[in-house]
Design an enzyme around this catalytic site. Sequence first.
Site, short mmCIF file in Angstrom:
data_model
loop_
_atom_site.label_atom_id
_atom_site.label_comp_id
_atom_site.label_asym_id
_atom_site.label_seq_id
_atom_site.Cartn_x
_atom_site.Cartn_y
_atom_site.Cartn_z
N GLU A 44 4.25 38.16 -12.21
CA GLU A 44 4.80 36.85 -11.84
C GLU A 44 5.88 36.44 -12.83
O GLU A 44 6.92 35.89 -12.45
CB GLU A 44 3.67 35.82 -11.80
N ASP A 48 9.62 35.86 -11.38
CA ASP A 48 10.25 34.55 -11.50
C ASP A 48 11.73 34.72 -11.87
O ASP A 48 12.60 34.02 -11.34
CB ASP A 48 9.52 33.73 -12.56
N ASP A 116 2.84 31.73 -7.34
CA ASP A 116 2.77 32.79 -8.35
C ASP A 116 2.75 34.18 -7.70
O ASP A 116 3.41 35.11 -8.17
CB ASP A 116 1.51 32.62 -9.21
N GLU A 119 6.06 35.44 -6.34
CA GLU A 119 6.91 35.88 -7.44
C GLU A 119 6.42 37.21 -8.00
O GLU A 119 7.23 38.08 -8.39
CB GLU A 119 6.97 34.81 -8.52
#
Length: 223
Positions: A44, A48, A116, A119
Amino acid sequence: MVSLPPETRTWLEGIGIDPQDEALWLEALTHGSTAEPRNYERLEFLGDRVLGLSMAEWLYRRNDGPEGKLSQRLNALVARTTCASIARDIGLPPHVRLGKQAREDGGADSDNILGDVIEALLGASFLERGFEPSRDLVHQIWKDTFESDAGRRKHPKSALQEWAAGNRRKGPEYEVVDRSGPDHAAKFTVRVSVHKVGAVEAEGPSKQDAETEAARRFMERYG
């Protein structure tokens, strides 16, 4: 040999991913509440950044607005509630691997968890396929949201997040103000507020349901 469930592999293939390292993709779908040794948190972190760069490049190429406007739009497009809405749109929730308690607590519909995990999937895509295919995946699954298709109904929490960003307000804050009833028939009351705008309360059988209803009511009143 770690294997993806057949239905999860089929789902990934349906959004254009042909998983090679199945352990990597399982990790991307695994919440820390499970007993698994690895979960999605590191992926994650990576995903991101993949999402942020993909979106920033997309906005730069498709929009000639000033930096402030680009940042405002970027923040709305990568917001946690927007990511969660995208996750629901592409059918992610049933494939998230949760521990028993987290699932019972509504984790499969948690904005934080869904945001989350999507990502983390981008992080896995970057490691296995590189940046360009991962950027193309972002373009594919964010297309309707990016183009703000007027006919597309957004999840209430996503709509509120974008409304706040678009009006230069701090993001909405959700607070559980009451919980009543036995575990099998609990009732949650949630207050959502936007600084210098107002606040609205709503009830629901889970925290997530109450948050969604509160966001919907807020948009009806102030949007």
